[in-house]
Scaffold this motif. Structure first.
Motif, mmCIF file in Angstrom:
data_model
loop_
_atom_site.group_PDB
_atom_site.id
_atom_site.type_symbol
_atom_site.label_atom_id
_atom_site.label_comp_id
_atom_site.label_asym_id
_atom_site.label_seq_id
_atom_site.Cartn_x
_atom_site.Cartn_y
_atom_site.Cartn_z
ATOM 1 N N PHE A 68 0.916 -1.074 0.142
ATOM 2 C CA PHE A 68 0.013 0.075 -0.194
ATOM 3 C C PHE A 68 1.024 1.465 0.182
ATOM 4 O O PHE A 68 1.786 1.210 0.595
ATOM 5 C CB PHE A 68 -1.052 0.035 1.217
ATOM 6 N N HIS A 69 0.647 2.019 -0.801
ATOM 7 C CA HIS A 69 1.315 3.362 -0.890
ATOM 8 C C HIS A 69 0.427 4.576 -0.331
ATOM 9 O O HIS A 69 -0.805 4.796 -0.394
ATOM 10 C CB HIS A 69 1.724 3.780 -2.302
ATOM 11 N N MET A 70 1.215 5.553 -0.009
ATOM 12 C CA MET A 70 0.544 6.874 0.680
ATOM 13 C C MET A 70 -0.381 7.491 -0.480
ATOM 14 O O MET A 70 -1.217 8.037 -0.320
ATOM 15 C CB MET A 70 1.766 7.970 1.076
ATOM 16 N N TYR A 71 0.327 7.411 -1.786
ATOM 17 C CA TYR A 71 -0.233 8.212 -2.746
ATOM 18 C C TYR A 71 -1.525 7.516 -3.294
ATOM 19 O O TYR A 71 -2.197 8.157 -3.909
ATOM 20 C CB TYR A 71 0.713 8.250 -4.151
ATOM 21 N N GLU A 72 -1.958 6.367 -2.661
ATOM 22 C CA GLU A 72 -3.334 5.639 -3.060
ATOM 23 C C GLU A 72 -4.103 6.536 -2.190
ATOM 24 O O GLU A 72 -5.320 6.023 -2.662
ATOM 25 C CB GLU A 72 -3.182 4.355 -3.036
ATOM 26 N N GLY A 73 -3.888 7.177 -1.432
ATOM 27 C CA GLY A 73 -4.780 7.749 -0.459
ATOM 28 C C GLY A 73 -5.076 7.365 0.756
ATOM 29 O O GLY A 73 -5.950 7.609 1.593
ATOM 30 N N HIS A 74 -4.483 6.088 1.158
ATOM 31 C CA HIS A 74 -4.392 5.641 2.449
ATOM 32 C C HIS A 74 -3.845 6.343 3.491
ATOM 33 O O HIS A 74 -2.762 7.301 3.127
ATOM 34 C CB HIS A 74 -3.806 4.100 2.588
ATOM 35 N N SER A 75 -4.562 6.568 4.538
ATOM 36 C CA SER A 75 -3.557 6.997 5.827
ATOM 37 C C SER A 75 -2.033 6.349 5.776
ATOM 38 O O SER A 75 -1.992 4.816 5.637
ATOM 39 C CB SER A 75 -4.122 6.971 6.896
ATOM 40 N N LEU A 76 -1.117 6.811 6.296
ATOM 41 C CA LEU A 76 0.158 6.007 6.629
ATOM 42 C C LEU A 76 -0.167 4.977 7.802
ATOM 43 O O LEU A 76 0.477 3.851 7.668
ATOM 44 C CB LEU A 76 1.085 6.854 7.139
ATOM 45 N N CYS A 77 -0.966 5.113 8.568
ATOM 46 C CA CYS A 77 -1.402 4.268 9.536
ATOM 47 C C CYS A 77 -1.738 2.837 8.757
ATOM 48 O O CYS A 77 -1.859 1.733 9.308
ATOM 49 C CB CYS A 77 -2.388 5.036 10.694
ATOM 50 N N LYS A 78 -2.770 3.115 7.703
ATOM 51 C CA LYS A 78 -3.309 1.891 7.168
ATOM 52 C C LYS A 78 -2.324 1.216 6.277
ATOM 53 O O LYS A 78 -2.198 -0.067 6.280
ATOM 54 C CB LYS A 78 -4.411 2.597 6.170
ATOM 55 N N THR A 79 -1.343 2.247 5.540
ATOM 56 C CA THR A 79 -0.363 1.616 4.643
ATOM 57 C C THR A 79 0.680 0.540 5.613
ATOM 58 O O THR A 79 1.244 -0.290 5.009
ATOM 59 C CB THR A 79 0.491 2.553 3.820
ATOM 60 N N VAL A 125 8.467 16.001 7.676
ATOM 61 C CA VAL A 125 7.633 17.113 7.573
ATOM 62 C C VAL A 125 6.174 16.538 8.381
ATOM 63 O O VAL A 125 4.856 17.157 8.441
ATOM 64 C CB VAL A 125 6.756 17.798 6.365
ATOM 65 N N GLY A 126 6.305 15.510 9.020
ATOM 66 C CA GLY A 126 5.078 15.227 10.206
ATOM 67 C C GLY A 126 4.121 14.087 9.480
ATOM 68 O O GLY A 126 3.345 13.689 10.115
ATOM 69 N N LEU A 127 4.571 13.572 8.149
ATOM 70 C CA LEU A 127 3.784 12.381 7.775
ATOM 71 C C LEU A 127 4.316 11.338 8.010
ATOM 72 O O LEU A 127 4.991 10.681 7.352
ATOM 73 C CB LEU A 127 3.473 12.780 6.176
ATOM 74 N N ASN A 128 4.008 10.753 9.364
ATOM 75 C CA ASN A 128 4.553 9.667 9.937
ATOM 76 C C ASN A 128 3.378 8.785 10.511
ATOM 77 O O ASN A 128 2.489 9.124 11.153
ATOM 78 C CB ASN A 128 5.493 10.077 11.087
ATOM 79 N N PRO A 129 3.673 7.469 10.168
ATOM 80 C CA PRO A 129 2.646 6.528 10.773
ATOM 81 C C PRO A 129 2.570 6.424 12.274
ATOM 82 O O PRO A 129 1.693 5.775 12.498
ATOM 83 C CB PRO A 129 3.173 5.272 9.911
ATOM 84 N N LEU A 130 3.657 6.762 12.874
ATOM 85 C CA LEU A 130 3.748 6.889 14.376
ATOM 86 C C LEU A 130 3.188 8.092 14.982
ATOM 87 O O LEU A 130 2.925 8.434 16.210
ATOM 88 C CB LEU A 130 5.003 6.657 14.770
ATOM 89 N N SER A 131 2.497 9.322 14.184
ATOM 90 C CA SER A 131 1.879 10.236 14.541
ATOM 91 C C SER A 131 0.716 9.656 15.271
ATOM 92 O O SER A 131 0.013 8.787 15.182
ATOM 93 C CB SER A 131 1.348 11.046 13.601
ATOM 94 N N GLY A 132 0.418 10.508 16.488
ATOM 95 C CA GLY A 132 -0.830 10.142 17.223
ATOM 96 C C GLY A 132 -0.537 9.613 18.517
ATOM 97 O O GLY A 132 0.857 9.437 18.748
ATOM 98 N N PRO A 133 -1.532 9.096 19.333
ATOM 99 C CA PRO A 133 -1.095 8.594 20.648
ATOM 100 C C PRO A 133 -0.157 7.359 20.266
ATOM 101 O O PRO A 133 -0.368 6.496 19.296
ATOM 102 C CB PRO A 133 -2.335 8.127 21.127
ATOM 103 N N ASN A 134 1.163 7.256 21.132
ATOM 104 C CA ASN A 134 1.863 5.989 21.180
ATOM 105 C C ASN A 134 1.079 4.691 21.499
ATOM 106 O O ASN A 134 0.620 4.870 22.811
ATOM 107 C CB ASN A 134 3.239 6.208 21.788
#
Ligand code: 6GU
Length: 268
Positions: A68-79, A125-134
């Motif tokens: 899964f890729h970010m450019y497909e529109g998935h959240s990084l959390c999903k990818t 620049v903050g597009l990180n799958p670990l963003s949000g509560p750990n």
């Protein structure tokens, strides 16, 4: 867990045109992504969209045929969701492959780059799958990323390349992830080159960040499918078909390398 007897030790994420490895697994159990709860759907041509479990050289593996890729529109959390599924299944080692464009003068189409390190541009620049509560169950809030591409596995891969007579195709380098889906402008390509990037692609870094966070050992390979255009004099341009074509051309070499790596890697 109830759908397969396999309890994988190694997970493999296959890049564009490199999914044939999954077909070589013995005693396969395979699942369409659409049948797995929580899995996104793969939308890219050249990516099959199946999770395949099976044995390879006496080790139990799970292989993502299509990522899964970010450019497909998935959240990084999903990818990166599959990486955490692998962790929960008991996987200890993650192998990632991708197709990438080369910026380094010494990397030609058809060459194989062992990923020594990465630059995660979306992450910076903050597009990180670990963003949000750990989620402390998986790993720490502020995980280290130095040494995220295991040195032992990189050395082993170089050794195997020598034995298989493909050492001249292989070198280590730095991979940069950009968001895509467009390929780079010439100015962007020149910028990346000056920043010390050897190869550029649109995947891998988020999966590796999540894998490193939860303590997986990681090995990564880029198949160089094209040279990135860095000159205004150059009339060639890159396209996805060409990327897939080189993938097909070298898929056997990559497959043999990864197979031998899995065979010879030590498992705890
Ligand atoms: Cl030239 N750029 C990016 N971003 N990804 C690629 C590529 C180029 N070639 C294969 N994948």
């Amino acid at each position: 867990m109830s759908q397969t007897r396999h309890r994988p030790q190694v997970a493999i994420i296959c890049g564009s045109g490199l999914g044939m490895l999954a077909d070589t697994l013995k005693c396969q159990d395979s699942f369409a992504y659409s049948d797995i709860p929580g899995f996104p759907q793969s939308t890219v041509q050249g990516h099959a969209g199946r999770l395949v479990f099976g044995e390879l050289k006496g080790k139990t593996c799970v292989c993502m045929q299509g990522r899964f890729h970010m450019y497909e529109g998935h959240s990084l959390c999903k990818t990166t969701f599959p990486v955490r599924v692998f962790k929960l299944l008991g996987v200890e080692t993650l192998i990632v492959t991708n197709a990438a464009g080369s910026l380094a003068d010494g990397l030609q189409p058809g060459d194989i780059m062992i990923i020594k390190d990465h630059v995660n541009f979306p992450g910076l620049v903050g597009l990180n799958p670990l963003s949000g509560p750990n989620d402390d169950k998986f790993g720490p809030r502020f995980p280290a990323m130095s040494g995220c591409y295991d040195k032992g596995l990189r050395c082993l891969a170089l050794d195997i390349a020598k034995q298989q007579g493909v050492a001249s195709l292989m070198q280590e380098g730095v991979y940069a992830m950009v968001g895509g889906p467009n390929f780079e402008t010439i100015a962007e390509a020149r910028l990346l080159h000056r920043l010390g990037v050897d190869a550029v692609g649109m995947s891998t870094a988020p999966e590796v960040v999540v894998a490193t966070h939860c303590g997986l050992r990681v090995f990564g390979l880029s198949l160089i499918t094209n040279k990135v255009v860095k000159s205004y004099e150059d009339s060639e341009s890159v396209n996805h078909e060409g990327v897939l074509e080189v993938g097909r051309l070298r898929s056997n070499t990559v497959q043999q390398l990864v197979t031998e790596l899995i065979s010879r890697m030590e498992i705890n």
